[in-house]
Design a protein around this motif. Structure first.
Motif, PDB file in Angstrom:
ATOM      1  N   ASN A 128       0.630  -1.146  -0.199  1.00 25.33           N
ATOM      2  CA  ASN A 128      -0.261  -0.324   0.233  1.00 25.33           C
ATOM      3  C   ASN A 128       0.494   1.205  -0.012  1.00 25.33           C
ATOM      4  O   ASN A 128       0.688   1.977   0.755  1.00 25.33           O
ATOM      5  CB  ASN A 128      -0.950  -0.393   1.077  1.00 25.33           C
ATOM      6  N   VAL A 130       0.243   3.830  -1.246  1.00 22.79           N
ATOM      7  CA  VAL A 130      -0.204   5.043  -1.236  1.00 22.79           C
ATOM      8  C   VAL A 130      -0.407   5.427   0.376  1.00 22.79           C
ATOM      9  O   VAL A 130       0.116   6.487   0.255  1.00 22.79           O
ATOM     10  CB  VAL A 130      -1.651   5.160  -1.556  1.00 22.79           C
ATOM     11  N   CYS A 131      -0.650   4.980   1.168  1.00 21.74           N
ATOM     12  CA  CYS A 131      -0.542   5.271   2.729  1.00 21.74           C
ATOM     13  C   CYS A 131       1.068   5.826   2.927  1.00 21.74           C
ATOM     14  O   CYS A 131       0.429   6.974   3.899  1.00 21.74           O
ATOM     15  CB  CYS A 131      -0.568   4.366   3.146  1.00 21.74           C
ATOM     16  N   GLY A 132       2.347   5.182   2.379  1.00 20.44           N
ATOM     17  CA  GLY A 132       3.096   5.604   2.928  1.00 20.44           C
ATOM     18  C   GLY A 132       3.422   5.680   4.750  1.00 20.44           C
ATOM     19  O   GLY A 132       3.609   7.107   4.990  1.00 20.44           O
ATOM     20  N   CYS A 237      -4.424   2.665   7.561  1.00 22.25           N
ATOM     21  CA  CYS A 237      -4.532   3.174   6.070  1.00 22.25           C
ATOM     22  C   CYS A 237      -5.299   2.871   5.424  1.00 22.25           C
ATOM     23  O   CYS A 237      -6.072   3.187   4.514  1.00 22.25           O
ATOM     24  CB  CYS A 237      -3.029   2.726   5.469  1.00 22.25           C
ATOM     25  N   GLY A 240      -7.699   4.341   1.895  1.00 25.12           N
ATOM     26  CA  GLY A 240      -6.514   5.282   1.027  1.00 25.12           C
ATOM     27  C   GLY A 240      -5.838   5.935   1.867  1.00 25.12           C
ATOM     28  O   GLY A 240      -5.786   7.453   0.932  1.00 25.12           O
ATOM     29  N   LEU A 241      -6.417   6.074   2.996  1.00 20.04           N
ATOM     30  CA  LEU A 241      -5.783   7.911   3.854  1.00 20.04           C
ATOM     31  C   LEU A 241      -4.192   7.651   3.498  1.00 20.04           C
ATOM     32  O   LEU A 241      -3.920   6.479   3.523  1.00 20.04           O
ATOM     33  CB  LEU A 241      -5.857   7.352   4.736  1.00 20.04           C
ATOM     34  N   ASN A 242      -3.663   8.515   3.553  1.00 22.60           N
ATOM     35  CA  ASN A 242      -2.137   9.392   3.462  1.00 22.60           C
ATOM     36  C   ASN A 242      -1.491   9.545   4.455  1.00 22.60           C
ATOM     37  O   ASN A 242      -2.409  10.813   4.448  1.00 22.60           O
ATOM     38  CB  ASN A 242      -2.603   9.557   2.316  1.00 22.60           C
ATOM     39  N   ARG A 244       1.307  11.116   4.853  1.00 24.46           N
ATOM     40  CA  ARG A 244       2.023  12.110   4.438  1.00 24.46           C
ATOM     41  C   ARG A 244       1.285  13.438   4.584  1.00 24.46           C
ATOM     42  O   ARG A 244       2.133  14.511   5.219  1.00 24.46           O
ATOM     43  CB  ARG A 244       2.163  11.675   3.136  1.00 24.46           C
ATOM     44  N   ASP A 245      -0.277  13.584   4.785  1.00 28.34           N
ATOM     45  CA  ASP A 245      -1.087  14.316   4.839  1.00 28.34           C
ATOM     46  C   ASP A 245      -1.221  14.594   6.064  1.00 28.34           C
ATOM     47  O   ASP A 245      -1.907  13.959   6.735  1.00 28.34           O
ATOM     48  CB  ASP A 245      -2.117  14.186   3.412  1.00 28.34           C
ATOM     49  N   GLN A 248      -5.485  13.773   6.849  1.00 21.37           N
ATOM     50  CA  GLN A 248      -5.394  12.067   6.414  1.00 21.37           C
ATOM     51  C   GLN A 248      -4.770  11.616   7.945  1.00 21.37           C
ATOM     52  O   GLN A 248      -5.311  10.414   8.449  1.00 21.37           O
ATOM     53  CB  GLN A 248      -5.062  11.881   6.031  1.00 21.37           C
ATOM     54  N   ARG A 249      -3.584  11.970   8.823  1.00 22.59           N
ATOM     55  CA  ARG A 249      -2.816  11.553   9.520  1.00 22.59           C
ATOM     56  C   ARG A 249      -3.461  11.444  10.989  1.00 22.59           C
ATOM     57  O   ARG A 249      -4.459  10.622  11.405  1.00 22.59           O
ATOM     58  CB  ARG A 249      -1.598  11.377   9.105  1.00 22.59           C
TER      59      ARG A 249
END
Length: 287
Positions: A128, A130-132, A237, A240-242, A244-245, A248-249
């Motif tokens: 995943n 996208v999650c970072g 995650c 679709g949460l990221n 890095r944002d 969203q974190r």
């Protein structure tokens, strides 16, 4: 799930919040606030460190060393490949197991816990991207939830030397919700009601939904540090949460406890672990 009143513990040495998608160390809890936030709505409870346990604030600080950090991914568990469909269960283990001997990570993170967090970061980066998800965020959750299984009291395979359980959620704790049995006692060893399980504090029903095999043994055991760290990452995650944002974190962390004080604590420790600088007292407000 409904909200709960927060009850101040009579005597507290150290208090932290346990997601009842999470767990509480055995018999050491009082109620904290919870909410409906996130895709799953956890209850939350506060944890007291036993008087004979060392507080994590007393751990010997260490500076972050990128070269030293690479030692942890060399751990045998960290190199195992997770299975696609693990068996969800808690494995019975002998009582004479020895504590893992691995060097501590930044800010005294126990070596076995560090290996589990970095292993989860590696797996999540592949499955995943996208999650970072950084290992330091998982470590922040682990610090607040159980002080990394009470200072890394786990064997070389990442299994706590003593199973970690929370209080029985039968309504006997003032302000806490009643949570009926969801696993026939298979994971939490109880019939009639649930309780939280493992170092990353999951309720049985939430564990069954997100359960991951972090050490590649074909089993998703909520007590195992490697399984619990990867499951926590998948939970955060989800949707679709990221990471890095910042917004969203924050949304992801609120799934554990709908409290900005909780978010502040987790992020303060996550930042501390990634930089090697101890958090200021004001950065870790009372939850």
């Amino acid at each position: 799930m409904g909200r709960h009143r927060k009850q101040s513990p009579a005597t507290v040495r150290r208090s932290s919040v346990i997601a009842l998608t999470g767990l509480v160390p055995a018999g050491l809890v009082t109620v904290a606030s919870a909410s409906e936030g996130g895709d799953a709505a956890p209850l939350a409870v506060a944890v007291q460190t036993p008087e004979n346990e060392q507080d994590a604030y007393g751990a010997r600080p260490q500076s972050a060393d990128p070269l030293a950090a690479t030692e942890f991914v060399a751990h045998a568990m960290a190199k195992a490949a997770p299975t696609a469909a693990p068996v969800v269960k808690t494995v019975a283990l002998p009582n004479d197991r020895q504590r893992a001997e691995l060097p501590a990570g930044p800010m005294g993170v126990p070596g076995i816990s560090m290996a589990a967090y970095q292993n989860a970061e590696r797996i999540l980066a592949a499955e995943n991207p996208v999650c970072g998800m950084p290992w330091s965020l998982l470590a922040g959750i682990g610090r607040v939830e159980s002080t990394h299984a009470f200072g890394g009291k786990a064997d070389a395979d990442g299994n706590p030397l003593s199973p970690v359980y929370g209080p029985v959620l039968d309504g006997s704790l003032s302000g806490n919700q009643v949570v009926g049995d969801s696993d026939d006692g298979a994971l939490d060893g109880l019939a009639g009601y649930d309780r939280a399980i493992g170092p990353m504090q999951f309720l049985p029903q939430t564990w069954k939904h997100y359960a991951a095999d972090g050490n590649g043994d074909g089993i998703a055991d909520p007590q195992n540090l490697f399984d619990a760290a990867l499951t926590t990452g998948r939970y955060l995650c989800d949707g679709g949460l990221n990471m890095r944002d910042p917004a969203q974190r924050t949304k992801a962390i609120l799934r554990y406890n709908h409290s900005m004080a909780y978010v502040a604590n987790v992020m303060s420790w996550a930042t501390s672990y990634s930089t090697g600088a101890a958090p200021w007292a004001g950065d870790t407000p009372k939850i």
